[in-house]
Design an enzyme around this catalytic site. Structure first.
Site, mmCIF file in Angstrom:
data_model
loop_
_atom_site.group_PDB
_atom_site.id
_atom_site.type_symbol
_atom_site.label_atom_id
_atom_site.label_comp_id
_atom_site.label_asym_id
_atom_site.label_seq_id
_atom_site.Cartn_x
_atom_site.Cartn_y
_atom_site.Cartn_z
ATOM 1 N N HIS A 363 0.889 -1.223 -0.037
ATOM 2 C CA HIS A 363 -0.014 -0.030 0.100
ATOM 3 C C HIS A 363 0.747 1.316 0.037
ATOM 4 C CE1 HIS A 363 -3.970 -1.882 0.813
ATOM 5 N NE2 HIS A 363 -3.155 -2.763 1.398
ATOM 6 N N LYS A 555 -8.076 14.022 3.986
ATOM 7 C CA LYS A 555 -7.316 13.132 4.172
ATOM 8 C C LYS A 555 -6.168 13.092 5.225
ATOM 9 C CE LYS A 555 -6.208 14.045 -0.353
ATOM 10 N NZ LYS A 555 -6.334 12.648 -1.092
ATOM 11 N N ARG A 556 -5.342 12.009 5.593
ATOM 12 C CA ARG A 556 -4.511 12.501 6.651
ATOM 13 C C ARG A 556 -3.572 13.547 5.840
ATOM 14 N NH1 ARG A 556 -3.786 8.636 10.898
ATOM 15 N NH2 ARG A 556 -2.011 9.467 11.400
ATOM 16 N N LYS A 561 1.067 14.503 0.380
ATOM 17 C CA LYS A 561 -0.316 14.738 0.050
ATOM 18 C C LYS A 561 -0.623 16.206 -0.329
ATOM 19 C CE LYS A 561 -2.385 11.172 2.661
ATOM 20 N NZ LYS A 561 -3.060 10.140 1.875
ATOM 21 N N THR A 663 -8.423 6.806 -2.013
ATOM 22 C CA THR A 663 -9.988 6.306 -1.951
ATOM 23 C C THR A 663 -10.742 7.308 -2.027
ATOM 24 O OG1 THR A 663 -9.409 5.586 0.193
ATOM 25 C CG2 THR A 663 -9.358 3.857 -1.568
ATOM 26 N N LYS A 667 -14.560 8.293 -3.581
ATOM 27 C CA LYS A 667 -15.882 8.817 -2.658
ATOM 28 C C LYS A 667 -16.355 10.149 -3.003
ATOM 29 C CE LYS A 667 -13.773 6.281 1.016
ATOM 30 N NZ LYS A 667 -12.644 6.343 2.200
HETATM 31 C C1 26R Z 1 4.624 0.931 9.224
HETATM 32 C C2 26R Z 1 3.598 1.420 9.751
HETATM 33 C C3 26R Z 1 3.677 2.272 10.893
HETATM 34 C C4 26R Z 1 2.685 2.067 8.703
HETATM 35 C C5 26R Z 1 2.953 2.405 7.455
HETATM 36 C C6 26R Z 1 1.915 2.858 6.515
HETATM 37 C C7 26R Z 1 1.047 1.962 9.219
HETATM 38 C C8 26R Z 1 0.277 2.455 8.350
HETATM 39 C C9 26R Z 1 0.547 2.838 6.966
HETATM 40 C C10 26R Z 1 -0.456 3.393 6.059
HETATM 41 C C11 26R Z 1 -0.413 3.142 4.623
HETATM 42 C C12 26R Z 1 0.095 1.662 4.477
HETATM 43 C C13 26R Z 1 -1.600 3.390 3.827
HETATM 44 O O1 26R Z 1 -2.703 3.701 4.489
HETATM 45 N N1 26R Z 1 -1.765 3.435 2.518
HETATM 46 C C14 26R Z 1 -2.724 3.888 1.789
HETATM 47 O O2 26R Z 1 -3.344 2.662 1.151
HETATM 48 C C15 26R Z 1 -4.544 2.882 0.808
HETATM 49 C C16 26R Z 1 -5.357 1.844 0.470
HETATM 50 O O3 26R Z 1 -4.781 0.855 -0.606
HETATM 51 C C17 26R Z 1 -4.293 3.783 -0.598
HETATM 52 O O4 26R Z 1 -5.540 4.230 -1.389
HETATM 53 C C18 26R Z 1 -3.425 5.008 -0.176
HETATM 54 O O5 26R Z 1 -3.000 5.498 -1.348
HETATM 55 C C19 26R Z 1 -2.219 4.625 0.635
HETATM 56 O O6 26R Z 1 -1.344 5.696 1.081
#
Ligand code: 26R
Length: 823
Positions: A363, A555-556, A561, A663, A667
């Site tokens: 991801h 978004k975050r 971003k 995503t 939406k």
């Molecule tokens: C390692 C850990 C602390 C951690 C790393 C990254 C925890 C959470 C993340 C978040 C990442 C993996 C995430 O949310 N990625 C998002 O996934 C969405 C669903 O596939 C995508 O739409 C989005 O672009 C992507 O940033």
């Protein structure tokens, strides 16, 4: 005479009403006159749950009897959002329930508002897992989602003096009517200790792990209902508890305090969700959480298999396990351990099963978000798993050496262990090696996964790599969030089949120029804008003008971003208005929403900057007729549902190559917002789907970004050569937005001028020009509305049902198992 329907399962208004009063009395212990809104919500939730349970049992029976192949989704996060409204829609009884409640003098919308959402995820990845669970049930694919029952989900965000302040999310405080505890479904999870060899009954030398201590994981189940089907899937979340053996021991030795303390210690394991999307170095508790999730889940699958199918040889035929990013990647080593040490398989047998079982979704490409764990931490916490990882690595690297003779540099790059001053386990490599399918989440992302991130692996195993573009569920994000739009679509299409087959939205297309539809379409948007304005007034005191364009970025908060690019646009509008250059300008409301990771300084400073600019803009009568700025506090699923319907312009402005998919982009578009965006993630595919003429494109391409990085990117040249850009940054530094403090935003502006890792300055001019194009078109409401209708008509591809069907066919090899509607 018609048979009186069963109180707990009947779908009539009458049965629902009876059950509502029963539950209010027998569960909440209240009668109508003294019931609080929360009591009424609980009664409505139990009444709705009652209607799920019979289907749930029927589903379990069907899957057991048919030995149905089952998808197990392993995810550290599920960002579910409130259940009540969504379950009513999926049961098809929204109107019935509303009427039943109304007759009793209750307002269903007020009850729905009462629900505290389970925020068991950070953002995109967790929300995707929730959409996928709903679509799996809708597509009638048997599935179990495994996760952690965090006692505290993602923090609640308050804004104080413009800054983000985190508040604890005690979401279980008032009880959770949607879950069913399963105290008998519980597993021991070991930590620490050592491994030893011994001789088994057949005198074979075997290895086993003697953990130093154990924790128990207890199952809490939540039913996940599909839309318009009888299928109910299972979300099984693990709660950590002290193992009985441990506290018995302590109590028996008279160490009462120690025993209680051990219990508290054990329960910290599932206490809180880590609020970061970047790993923190060596956070031991996080690794423990990951192992806890994986161990409980794999043990549960083995138990289910032994209970239903029998011999474990067929494990990979019964189950397919999807790893949602690398957070559960330890499952590879855990299944190996269970098959080798507990079920006495040979390495070859165990590896054959493991490799056939797992699939892995990546991801993110951001190097700082790729997980690695110090070998020393593994040695201490999971010694047996480290041995297994070493053995996987040894065999794997032999294969690499065989294929690429003499290429030791490649061997080092591909190893599961990164050598450096501290050796670390690369979780992504473990996931790729342990899986038979690896996928990215949008076309561009999957291409970059193959071409960059896992280039060496794609050369070794090209057939292992896939793309499945993300999707979102139209039930929650259109039907629940935007009932007015849903109704209009249904009336225009003449049926509501689009809700389970989103491609049918194409039936809107022939009506795109119909003045009647256009008028109603605008009316629906206006009503949603009014709703949001009302909410915003009450939540923040800020008054929004529903006549202005609602321009939203939610978004975050992350530098990649580029919320700060949007801020520069606002500052530019502000300056132009102040200088009287208002020709062509359209009144706009800029709305932001999003949380910053608590330790992410720059992201928090961006939030402060947004609120600082908002304060000046909103209080200046010379500009606030033209523009206003609002920061929606605590952007979560529930608040998102208020935002998507009201948005007219959707900001998807990440630096090309950085957003895996996105995503939110889907939406917004599903709710009729037009997108201004870069060629990044799923934006590219959305633009192709809705037609390039219905999408506002700007900015560098991913390829151009790479080129600039190689030839040397010099942001200060943009700063010096573009007077408007210079004056916008200078204005931020002037103290105008910070009560005279010229230093407050320096870290941000200095970083942009001197480093700008996400090329905000390079895209600034193109972004402004594109925004002028947006204004031009917005001034022609007919044209804008036409584009909006076409966005919705052509967005069908981005349903998570489509994504799930692709996984089912191409990755999981699993088909639907319908549950029949019989008594
Ligand atoms: C390692 C850990 C602390 C951690 C790393 C990254 C925890 C959470 C993340 C978040 C990442 C993996 C995430 O949310 N990625 C998002 O996934 C969405 C669903 O596939 C995508 O739409 C989005 O672009 C992507 O940033």
């Amino acid at each position: 005479q018609a048979k009186r329907e069963h109180t707990r399962t009947g779908m009539s208004k009458d049965a629902f009403q009876r059950d509502l009063l029963d539950n209010l009395f027998y569960i909440q212990g209240r009668f109508r006159e003294v019931a609080t809104p929360h009591d009424l919500y609980m009664a409505a939730a139990y009444t709705t749950r009652d209607r799920l349970l019979a289907r749930w049992v029927k589903s379990a029976q069907t899957f057991k009897a048919t030995h149905a192949r089952t998808v197990c989704y392993l995810s550290a996060e599920y960002l579910l959002g409130p259940h009540l409204a969504s379950n009513l829609v999926n049961l098809g009884i929204t109107e019935t329930a509303r009427a039943a409640a109304e007759e009793l003098g209750m307002d269903m919308d007020a009850l729905i508002e009462e629900e505290e959402e389970p925020g068991l995820g950070n953002g995109g990845l967790g929300r995707l897992a929730a959409c996928f669970m709903e679509s799996l049930a809708t597509c009638q694919i048997p599935a179990i989602g495994y996760g952690i029952r965090y006692e505290f989900g993602i923090f609640k965000q308050a804004i104080e003096d413009g800054w983000q302040v985190e508040k604890g999310d005690n979401w279980l405080r008032n009880g959770n009517p949607w879950e069913i505890p399963r105290p008998k479904i519980s597993f021991a999870v070991g930590f620490g200790g050592h491994t030893e060899s011994y001789r088994d009954e057949r005198s074979q030398v075997r290895l086993r792990w003697q953990p130093a201590f154990e924790i128990r994981g207890v199952a809490y189940d939540t039913p996940i209902l599909g839309y318009g089907s009888q299928n109910v899937n299972l979300l099984r979340l693990w709660k950590a508890e002290a193992s009985e053996s441990l506290d018995l021991q302590a109590f028996n030795t008279g160490d009462y305090y120690g025993a209680v303390h051990a219990k508290i210690e054990a329960e910290t394991l599932s206490k809180v969700l880590y609020p970061n999307d970047e790993p923190e170095a060596g956070k031991e508790l996080r690794l423990k959480q990951q192992y806890f999730l994986v161990s409980c889940s794999m043990q549960d699958m083995i138990r289910l298999h032994l209970n239903t199918v029998g011999p474990l040889e067929g494990f990979a035929d019964k189950f397919t396990v999807q790893l949602n990013d690398t957070h559960p990647a330890l499952a590879v080593a855990e299944l190996m351990r269970l098959l080798l040490d507990r079920h006495a398989m040979t390495w070859e047998e165990a590896w054959g099963i493991t490799h056939k079982t797992f699939c892995y979704t990546n991801h993110t490409l951001l190097p700082e978000a790729l997980e690695t764990w110090p070998v020393s931490l593994f040695e201490r916490l999971l010694p047996r798993h480290l041995e297994i990882i070493y053995e996987i690595n040894r065999r794997f690297l032999d294969e690499v050496r065989m294929r690429f003779l003499g290429d030791e540099a490649r061997v080092r790059r591909m190893s599961l262990i990164a050598e450096g001053h501290e050796r670390r386990v690369r979780m992504a490599h473990l996931a790729v090696v342990g899986s038979h399918a690896v996928n990215g989440v949008a076309k561009l992302h999957s291409y970059l996964v193959k071409a960059m991130l896992f280039k060496d692996f794609a050369e070794l195993w090209p057939e292992r790599f896939h793309n499945v573009t993300n999707g979102v569920t139209p039930r929650r994000f259109v039907v629940v969030a935007n009932p007015r739009l849903a109704k209009l679509i249904t009336e225009t299409c003449g049926q509501d089949d689009w809700i389970r087959d989103l491609e049918q939205l194409r039936a809107l297309e022939p009506h795109v120029d119909d003045a009647g539809l256009q008028g109603r379409w605008q009316e629906v948007k206006r009503a949603a804008k009014q709703d949001l304005a009302q909410w915003m007034k009450q939540a923040t005191g800020i008054e929004l003008d529903p006549e202005s364009m609602f321009d939203v970025q939610a978004k975050r908060i992350h530098e990649y971003k580029r919320q700060h690019l949007k801020v520069l646009h606002i500052v530019r509008c502000y300056q132009r208005i102040k200088q009287g250059q208002v020709q062509g300008l359209v009144p706009r409301t800029f709305i932001f929403g999003g949380k910053a990771a608590p330790g992410y300084f720059m992201a928090k400073l961006i939030i402060k900057l947004i609120n600082a600019v908002a304060e000046v803009v909103n209080n200046d009568p010379q500009v606030n007729d033209w523009i206003r700025v609002a920061f929606m506090p605590d952007f979560n699923v529930k608040n998102g549902q208020r935002l998507y319907p009201a948005a007219e312009l959707s900001e998807q402005i990440s630096l090309a190559g950085k957003e895996a998919s996105g995503t939110g982009n889907m939406k917004f578009s599903m709710n009729g917002a037009l997108t201004i965006g870069t060629l990044d993630g799923a934006n590219i595919e959305i633009r192709e789907a809705v037609g390039p003429e219905n999408f506002f494109l700007f900015g560098l391409t991913a390829e151009e970004v790479l080129q600039r990085q190689m030839t040397g990117y010099r942001p200060w040249e943009y700063y010096q050569n573009d007077p408007e850009l210079k004056s916008d940054l200078d204005l931020i530094n002037s103290g105008l937005f910070s009560h005279g403090d010229t230093q407050l935003f320096r870290p941000l502006t200095d970083n942009l001028i001197n480093h700008d890792p996400f090329m905000v300055l390079a895209d600034y001019r193109a972004y402004l020009e594109c925004q002028e194009q947006v204004d031009r078109i917005y001034r022609d409401p007919e044209r804008w509305t036409r584009m909006s209708i076409l966005n919705v008509a052509r967005i069908g591809y981005f349903s998570s049902d489509r994504a799930i069907r692709e996984y089912a066919e191409r990755i999981w090899q699993v088909g639907p198992q319908p549950v029949l509607d019989t008594e």
